[in-house]
Design an enzyme around this catalytic site. Sequence first.
Site, short mmCIF file in Angstrom:
data_model
loop_
_atom_site.label_atom_id
_atom_site.label_comp_id
_atom_site.label_asym_id
_atom_site.label_seq_id
_atom_site.Cartn_x
_atom_site.Cartn_y
_atom_site.Cartn_z
N ASP A 52 0.83 -1.20 0.00
CA ASP A 52 0.00 0.00 0.00
C ASP A 52 0.87 1.26 0.00
O ASP A 52 2.06 1.22 0.35
CB ASP A 52 -0.89 -0.04 1.26
N ASP A 85 -10.78 1.79 -3.04
CA ASP A 85 -11.32 1.55 -1.70
C ASP A 85 -12.84 1.58 -1.76
O ASP A 85 -13.50 1.28 -0.77
CB ASP A 85 -10.84 2.63 -0.72
C1 GLA Z 1 -5.68 2.08 2.44
C2 GLA Z 1 -6.07 0.90 1.56
C3 GLA Z 1 -7.10 0.06 2.27
C4 GLA Z 1 -6.55 -0.42 3.58
C5 GLA Z 1 -6.09 0.77 4.42
C6 GLA Z 1 -5.35 0.31 5.67
O1 GLA Z 1 -6.74 2.96 2.59
O2 GLA Z 1 -6.52 1.34 0.32
O3 GLA Z 1 -7.50 -1.02 1.46
O4 GLA Z 1 -5.48 -1.30 3.34
O5 GLA Z 1 -5.22 1.62 3.69
O6 GLA Z 1 -4.91 1.38 6.43
#
Ligand code: GLA
Length: 754
Positions: free
Chosen positions: A464, A524
Amino acid sequence: MIEYKNGVFGLHGEGFSCLLRVNAYGLLEQLHFGRPVRTEDAGAFLCHPGLGWGESVLLKEDDTESCPDGMPLAWSGSGRGDYRESPLELSGVPTDFRYDSHEIIDGIAQMESALPQAKGEAQTLKIKMVQPGGELTLYFSIFGGVLTRRAVLKNTGEQTLQITKIMSSLMDLPGDYEMTTFDGGWIAEMRKHTLPVLQNRVVNESTTGFSSHRHNPGFLLSSPDATEESGTVYGFNLVYSGNHYGAAQKSLQGFIRVVQGISPSNFIKALKPGERFETPEAVMAFSERGFGGMSEKMHRFVNTCIVPKQWQHKLRPVLFNNWEGCMFDFNHRRLVNLAKDAKELGCELFVLDDGWFGKRNSDKAGLGDYDVNKEKLPYGLSGLAKKINSMGMEFGLWFEPESVNPDSDLYRAHPDWALTDSFTPLLSRNQLLLDLSKRQVRDYIVEKVGFTLDSAPITYVKWDMNRHSVALGAKAHEYILGLYEVLDRIFTPRPRVLLESCSSGGNRFDLGMLCFGPQVWASDDTDPIERLTIQGNLSYLYPQSTMGAHVSAAPHAQTLRTTPLSTRGNVSFFGCLGYELDLKHLLKLEREQIKEQIAFYKKYREVFQFGTFRRLQRGWQVTKGKTALAATFRTVLPAAPGYETLALRDLEEEKCYQFSTFAQKLRIGQFGSLVKHVAPVDLDPNGMILRTADRLITMPDGNQKLTASGAALMAGVRLLPLFRGTGYDKNQRTLTDFGSDLYIIEEVETLENT
Ligand code: GLA
């Protein structure tokens, strides 16, 4: 096939030709890029300037043919007579590269920097251009139906050159086109915008330091009459994850100049004598079979030339991710219970997301400290992973290695490792980026992540990155080079690890990241109605196998919209399926439905992930071998809707097929107070009886089954009627707003009588 005949370079790929020639002035002319022609056809594409356009700057007095401003070019100078957009700028010093020599090579020309590049069966044309103190090499490679281009500048002089702009590709295309870009932001990626290309410049640019969800690097040029199946469409993309720039502008002479490369915004690179600078690789695909034809070429290219070899056409696991279900609130027991449930539903991989390390109990602290949090995980990652393996599931882990929270041991020990400027540091999601241009930072990440990966049986990583801006200038490019080096050092020696990249969802959905990991978490936003836009628009340039697509709880965390579980599944099927919700709250009937979804997906996974993808009028279709799967999606349904017809694609006209519905269920609660009209007693729609019935009883939605020839199905099959306010009928489709239907189309020997 690439050939050189009578001063013309003919680059002939699947379904396209590109003709170039070196003209009398040593400039590289772009004669043609479009439908297949012969190299000998070059004469048909020559320009005849006649008396010219009056105000022209000429390379040779009295020769109107020598006006660079009117030539269709494949590269140009700056400040030397061509006043359209320049591909190369050296801090105000004019550039004027002319042809020197060329070479045709089998395969690709290997890059020297850490930039990733397309690999596979290819042929490459290398053209060397020179000017005093500089040497510029242009590379053109053919990969099946796709052409790629890049440039390398070498300083052969005595003075340092300041590069302020260097594109990977420039080409002039005749005709009228519209430019489509894919723009957005967090949870709102890939919104499609189309503008006509006229004499004002249309620009697709990212300046955050990353390829960004604001503007995906991919864009299209299409003729105004193009459809999914017909008309001319060019697709463009860049194998790069940093600031990008793509622009199109029409000249008075009727050529559209298209450039692609690193964004020149705040870019500066000092090139010392003897040094070279490589641009990322630009990608382009031409189709005269509309948007669908262009997408097909891009999909094949990504599946066979971009994603790491060991993942090409390899089936991806159905995963369960604990993020939306748990956020930071979990421990060993809760995870094991979730894993048990996930396994029972049919999931094959359990992914532990954020919060497993350091003091990471919220997004305010702990990033950078990749030591397991023993309070949450007393048996460590290895204990948890082994337990999950013993249940028959693989184990995957989340990292965010590029960032640091100021509240972390790493930042306290090495504040100078964070990427800051001379002003007060600006935080985003409470974090800073680490300076990946520094060797010791890269070593730290490689060591920490590598150690963790080797400490437990981990076969998947979600990488990420949630800080959306990087320092300006050449630093932004050096950061990306540092990132590529880190990814290469961690993952090349560990080919077993399936890497899914993520950046707050789709903030870094690009071909650069896909060279290291074959999947990207698309957004997301897991609301399926939003996903229709996100996945649907990603599909112009990226195949389904690259899109992480999860079923989550409704109402959705991102939109508060409530959608049927069936639609959540039907949309996620057209990607790499996963589930991301708290399983303990599922009703029995939901569990059953999820089990059916996963079993169905597994059966047809190869078609969903690697079949030929089509955008239909109201849905999507994938086809592979003798099987096709097609979904129709509804948003808001009007009252008294008419009949719908589903026209399929890619079937064989003469062959026979069975067309059947993937059975779906209706919840009693959907009917609210209407139920009292069919029940013997007057039921309270908010009362216990109905609420209990809603948790236990389902009714079948309309199931259609017929056999027909491919020709008939492509002409359009009449679907069962939708709900029209006249009551429930098991032969109608009663799933209304946000409902969807999924059909299985399988080749059979003969037609059944109807
Ligand atoms: C980001 C990612 C999510 C999750 C969060 C965790 O927003 O896109 O899918 O992994 O971080 O903090």
